[in-house]
Scaffold this motif. Structure first.
Motif, mmCIF file in Angstrom:
data_model
loop_
_atom_site.group_PDB
_atom_site.id
_atom_site.type_symbol
_atom_site.label_atom_id
_atom_site.label_comp_id
_atom_site.label_asym_id
_atom_site.label_seq_id
_atom_site.Cartn_x
_atom_site.Cartn_y
_atom_site.Cartn_z
ATOM 1 N N THR A 1 0.836 -1.209 0.000
ATOM 2 C CA THR A 1 0.000 0.000 0.000
ATOM 3 C C THR A 1 0.865 1.251 0.000
ATOM 4 O O THR A 1 0.609 2.216 -0.739
ATOM 5 N N ILE A 2 1.900 1.241 0.840
ATOM 6 C CA ILE A 2 2.808 2.400 0.891
ATOM 7 C C ILE A 2 3.499 2.591 -0.452
ATOM 8 O O ILE A 2 3.597 3.717 -0.972
ATOM 9 N N LEU A 3 3.970 1.497 -1.035
ATOM 10 C CA LEU A 3 4.654 1.603 -2.325
ATOM 11 C C LEU A 3 3.702 2.095 -3.406
ATOM 12 O O LEU A 3 4.068 2.948 -4.237
ATOM 13 N N PHE A 4 2.487 1.573 -3.409
ATOM 14 C CA PHE A 4 1.524 1.966 -4.431
ATOM 15 C C PHE A 4 1.225 3.463 -4.360
ATOM 16 O O PHE A 4 1.340 4.192 -5.360
ATOM 17 N N PHE A 5 0.857 3.929 -3.173
ATOM 18 C CA PHE A 5 0.510 5.342 -3.045
ATOM 19 C C PHE A 5 1.738 6.241 -3.209
ATOM 20 O O PHE A 5 1.620 7.365 -3.705
ATOM 21 N N THR A 6 2.900 5.762 -2.814
ATOM 22 C CA THR A 6 4.117 6.571 -2.991
ATOM 23 C C THR A 6 4.442 6.731 -4.469
ATOM 24 O O THR A 6 4.799 7.827 -4.931
ATOM 25 N N VAL A 7 4.315 5.627 -5.223
ATOM 26 C CA VAL A 7 4.585 5.717 -6.662
ATOM 27 C C VAL A 7 3.571 6.636 -7.341
ATOM 28 O O VAL A 7 3.938 7.501 -8.164
ATOM 29 N N ILE A 8 2.298 6.485 -6.971
ATOM 30 C CA ILE A 8 1.273 7.367 -7.548
ATOM 31 C C ILE A 8 1.560 8.820 -7.162
ATOM 32 O O ILE A 8 1.454 9.745 -7.994
ATOM 33 N N GLY A 9 1.924 9.025 -5.884
ATOM 34 C CA GLY A 9 2.225 10.385 -5.442
ATOM 35 C C GLY A 9 3.415 10.981 -6.172
ATOM 36 O O GLY A 9 3.399 12.161 -6.545
ATOM 37 N N LEU A 10 4.462 10.156 -6.397
ATOM 38 C CA LEU A 10 5.632 10.662 -7.117
ATOM 39 C C LEU A 10 5.280 10.993 -8.570
ATOM 40 O O LEU A 10 5.734 12.023 -9.105
ATOM 41 N N LEU A 11 4.477 10.124 -9.197
ATOM 42 C CA LEU A 11 4.083 10.415 -10.573
ATOM 43 C C LEU A 11 3.304 11.723 -10.656
ATOM 44 O O LEU A 11 3.543 12.556 -11.548
ATOM 45 N N ILE A 12 2.375 11.885 -9.737
ATOM 46 C CA ILE A 12 1.583 13.122 -9.744
ATOM 47 C C ILE A 12 2.452 14.318 -9.378
ATOM 48 O O ILE A 12 2.339 15.406 -9.968
ATOM 49 N N LEU A 13 3.346 14.118 -8.404
ATOM 50 C CA LEU A 13 4.177 15.223 -7.917
ATOM 51 C C LEU A 13 5.079 15.772 -9.011
ATOM 52 O O LEU A 13 5.220 16.990 -9.166
ATOM 53 N N PHE A 14 5.680 14.873 -9.769
ATOM 54 C CA PHE A 14 6.602 15.339 -10.812
ATOM 55 C C PHE A 14 5.870 15.818 -12.060
ATOM 56 O O PHE A 14 6.495 16.385 -12.957
ATOM 57 N N GLN A 15 4.560 15.582 -12.122
ATOM 58 C CA GLN A 15 3.782 16.117 -13.230
ATOM 59 C C GLN A 15 3.188 17.489 -12.907
ATOM 60 O O GLN A 15 2.713 18.177 -13.813
ATOM 61 N N LEU B 1 7.224 17.911 1.936
ATOM 62 C CA LEU B 1 6.034 17.803 2.783
ATOM 63 C C LEU B 1 5.011 16.850 2.169
ATOM 64 O O LEU B 1 4.404 16.028 2.883
ATOM 65 N N ILE B 2 4.838 16.954 0.848
ATOM 66 C CA ILE B 2 3.861 16.081 0.194
ATOM 67 C C ILE B 2 4.288 14.622 0.298
ATOM 68 O O ILE B 2 3.469 13.730 0.560
ATOM 69 N N LEU B 3 5.583 14.359 0.110
ATOM 70 C CA LEU B 3 6.054 12.979 0.230
ATOM 71 C C LEU B 3 5.857 12.453 1.646
ATOM 72 O O LEU B 3 5.466 11.294 1.851
ATOM 73 N N ILE B 4 6.148 13.309 2.625
ATOM 74 C CA ILE B 4 5.941 12.882 4.012
ATOM 75 C C ILE B 4 4.465 12.590 4.265
ATOM 76 O O ILE B 4 4.107 11.580 4.893
ATOM 77 N N LEU B 5 3.600 13.464 3.760
ATOM 78 C CA LEU B 5 2.164 13.241 3.942
ATOM 79 C C LEU B 5 1.705 11.979 3.213
ATOM 80 O O LEU B 5 0.869 11.222 3.730
ATOM 81 N N VAL B 6 2.235 11.759 1.996
ATOM 82 C CA VAL B 6 1.870 10.545 1.254
ATOM 83 C C VAL B 6 2.294 9.303 2.023
ATOM 84 O O VAL B 6 1.540 8.319 2.130
#
Length: 754
Positions: free
Chosen positions: A47-61, A465-470
């Motif tokens: 779950t952490i990996l899934f949401f982290t990857v989604i968060g990183l994809l969104i973050l860098f976009q 901050l966003i990564l920490i929150l994710v």
């Protein structure tokens, strides 16, 4: 009986498990929670990996945005150019007033002015119609996957709109976009206002923030100017009306004064009032004179009695000049008479002349006194007539004055109305002059103390901050999923769980053999090839638990294995348990009482001419040579065969005879029976055995099924000896940290030869 002892013991265990004191304990088992997280760790990690990857994809976009801020200070002191009150006073400094100014700065009206001034409708950042680039996030919206032709066919073609409506709609959307990027705040305990704007271009962010601040100050001045102009226009119109009102009220008062002859002098008021005052004064004087003359006349009346007619003592007599001269003559004659009397006698002619002269003087005096008295009487009459005349005149004047006073009441009302109109007109004239003077000297209620500069660093997104929150949110979701799956878990993993829920003790845990361990060997053969393995030891533990848990004289001889549903490993357990006990030196008979789905003959590849349970119960003779003997373990096996009505066979005398014969010739008899929830054969067979082993598949069999199956056996009075959990995944079981036999099967491998 052994089965009765088992039931009593199970009942006591159930009573012990369900005591209210233990139910009332509300203690959080930290270790149990940690074990749940441990065995569900991959759910949490994934779950952490899934949401982290989604968060990183969104973050860098995400497109970086820059925030620029300008600061204004509200003026708490106003410069007074003229000593008059302003038409629009300065703003307040309380929380509500500052909040109102913040609302003004974020209002669509002011933002609309900013959009028009800076021509933001032509900026693709705020006008989505001009932005043709699509971001990666837009592809995540399923609506964007639908072709436009499909949308038109489903929703229909949009209604045509005019160019004016299109521009208005476009401007409204741009205003919405600008409002969403605009932030106005008031720092605590301060009269300053911070205006921040966020944009993809740092210079644009500073330009818009400064534009909003400048337009806010300009808007304040325009509002004051418009207010002053409106006040002047209104005052001018009002003054014209007031002039007409003053003129009309003064004309009405003067006309009423002339109609009622209310003549008024400049100093003493109305003429009628003056006349009434004067006449009243004259009447008072006349009454005073009348009283005085009456007093004098009363004195005369008192004196003029028949015995005394001498009025010489009256004041009027004494004050009369004629009488005074007559008195002087009388005194002179009396002196002459006295002188003559010394020389002449009374008969002397000179004495006689003197006496005659004296009498003449006295006669004149009396005559004058009578005249004086008669004059006083006339004065009384005249005074009375004067008083009567004045009183009559006063009464007439009073009557006239009442009418005048009535008219004067209405006159005063008209005069007050005229005076009020004059005062109001003068006030409005003065106010008109003041507002006219103020029209050109208005000043704003705020000033810019810090203009916005282009920022150097992006304010959005805050990647750290966003990564920490994710990570925190995904970890929370993972933990929540772990506990949710744990709560939704509908199977048993430990004997303690069954004991806690159903009050039935556990007698053993049978591990599941991996395919790499079997290496093509069947499970029942692996048991014989690896007698020192944990798998074999688990079956020995079951036998030891049955053998030594109850009284020695009640050691079970006939043991039945059943389960809730098919596929739980009941037949495999029965076969392995019987072979292992036979291998240990006991004389063991395995009876396959599952006539619905018999499997022993196929699994052991037994000859077809061997005796089976159906043929035995239907009348064939049973001899030792007819039973199949397993050469590897010396186990005797009576296989089953399909039958349409197994309960008829199990309820007959031949089956009871078979059980009696088995008890005489074997040390241990093992019955493999059908599942309880599928058919009721096991309930019938439970009355022919000493102990019932209830097989539960690890983590798979639903708890309700186990509860229902055991409940049926208890209602039938079956001698429940305990439960056996089969097909236990030792590796996963070990990770759960239960600390039972399964834990040692996995970690203490030095004791076993697997």
């Amino acid at each position: 009986m052994y089965d009765q002892n088992y039931q009593d013991k199970a009942g006591a265990q159930a009573t012990q498990v369900m005591t209210p004191s233990q139910e009332d304990e509300d203690v959080i088992d930290i270790r149990a929670l940690a074990l749940i997280l441990l065995r569900r760790k991959w759910i949490i990690i994934n779950t952490i990996l899934f949401f982290t990857v989604i968060g990183l994809l969104i973050l860098f976009q995400l497109t970086p945005r820059y925030s620029a801020s300008a600061m204004l200070a509200l003026e708490t002191r106003q410069n007074q150019v003229v000593d008059v009150q302003a038409v629009m006073s300065g703003i307040g400094t309380d929380v509500a007033a500052i909040k109102t100014e913040i609302d003004v700065m974020t209002s669509r009206r002011l933002v609309g002015k900013t959009v028009d001034t800076l021509n933001l409708t032509s900026d693709p950042e705020f006008n989505g119609e001009l932005n043709t680039q699509r971001s990666f996030i837009s592809y995540l919206n399923p609506v964007n996957w639908i072709p436009d032709s499909w949308k038109r066919s489903i929703l229909g073609d949009p209604a045509p709109i005019t160019e004016e409506v299109r521009l208005a709609t476009e401007r409204a959307r741009v205003i919405d976009a600008v409002v969403s990027r605009l932030s106005v705040s008031n720092p605590p305990r301060s009269y300053s206002i911070n205006v921040s704007f966020e944009s993809e271009d740092p210079r644009k962010a500073a330009r818009i923030a400064n534009g909003v601040a400048d337009l806010y100050l300009t808007d304040q001045l325009e509002a004051k100017f418009e207010a002053t102009q409106r006040a002047n226009e209104w005052l001018n119109e009002r003054i014209f009306d007031l002039r007409e009102n003053v003129r009309a009220s003064e004309v009405a008062a003067q006309s009423f004064r002339e109609e009622n002859q209310l003549i008024q002098t400049a100093s003493a008021g109305l003429v009628s009032d003056q006349q009434l005052t004067q006449l009243n004064t004259r009447l008072i004087d006349a009454r005073t004179d009348l009283a005085r003359t009456r007093a004098r006349f009363s004195q005369i009346n008192d004196i003029s009695d028949p015995e005394n007619t001498d009025f010489a003592g009256l004041t009027e007599v004494l004050d009369s000049p004629l009488i005074q001269r007559l008195r002087e003559q009388q005194s002179e004659v009396l002196r002459n008479r006295a002188e003559l009397a010394t020389r002449y006698g009374p008969k002397h002619p000179r004495m006689i002349n003197v006496e005659a002269e004296l009498e003449d003087i006295e006669s004149n005096i009396k005559l004058e006194i009578r005249k004086v008295v008669a004059g006083i009487q006339n004065e009384v009459d005249v005074a009375e007539a004067r008083v009567s005349a004045l009183e009559a005149s006063l009464d007439q004047l009073k009557t006239e004055n009442v009418a005048v006073n009535r008219a004067q009441v209405q006159l005063r009302e008209l005069e007050r109305e005229a005076e009020a109109n004059r005062v109001l007109l003068e006030t409005f004239l003065a106010r008109f002059k003041e507002t006219t003077n103020q029209q050109d000297i208005q000043q704003a209620d705020a000033r810019i103390i810090s203009r916005a500069d282009p920022p150097l660093d992006a304010s959005f997104p805050n990647k750290r901050l966003i990564l920490i929150l994710v990570l925190i949110v995904s970890a929370g979701i993972g933990v929540g999923l772990a506990f949710l799956l744990e709560m939704l878990d509908n199977g048993y993993r430990t004997l303690d769980q069954i004991k806690s829920d159903l009050g039935l003790r556990g007698v053993g845990i049978i591990p599941m053999l991996a395919t790499n361990k079997l290496q093509g060997v069947s499970v029942e053969n692996y048991l014989l090839e690896k007698p020192s393995s944990s798998f074999a030891e688990a079956h020995r533990n079951v036998h030891a638990s049955l053998l030594y848990s109850g009284p020695r004289q009640n050691t079970p001889q006939v043991v039945m294995a059943t389960s809730s549903v098919p596929g739980e490993g009941k037949s495999t357990f029965s076969l392995c348990y019987a072979r292992l006990m036979a291998k240990s030196g006991l004389k063991v008979l395995l009876i396959e009482a599952d006539l619905r789905r018999p499997v022993v003959k196929a699994r052991l590849r037994l000859p077809t001419d061997q005796a089976d349970l159906v043929s035995v119960l239907e009348g064939s003779d049973l001899g030792g040579q007819q039973l199949y003997k397993d050469e590897a373990s010396s186990l005797h096996i009576l296989c089953g065969k399909g039958h349409s009505d197994p309960q008829k066979l199990f309820s007959g005398e031949k089956f009871s005879g078979l059980m009696s014969w088995s008890r005489e010739h074997y040390d241990l008899v093992v019955l493999d029976t059908p599942p309880v929830m599928a058919v009721s054969d096991a309930v019938v067979l439970s009355h022919h055995v000493d102990a019932v082993l209830y097989v539960v598949q690890w983590e798979t069999t639903p708890k309700k099924s186990v509860e229902s199956g055991i409940g049926q056996l208890r209602e039938a009075g079956a001698p429940l000896a305990g439960t056996v959990i089969t097909q236990v995944n030792i590796k996963r079981h070990q990770s759960y940290g239960y600390g039972d036999q399964g834990y040692y099967y996995g970690t203490k491998s030095g004791y076993y030869a697997n």
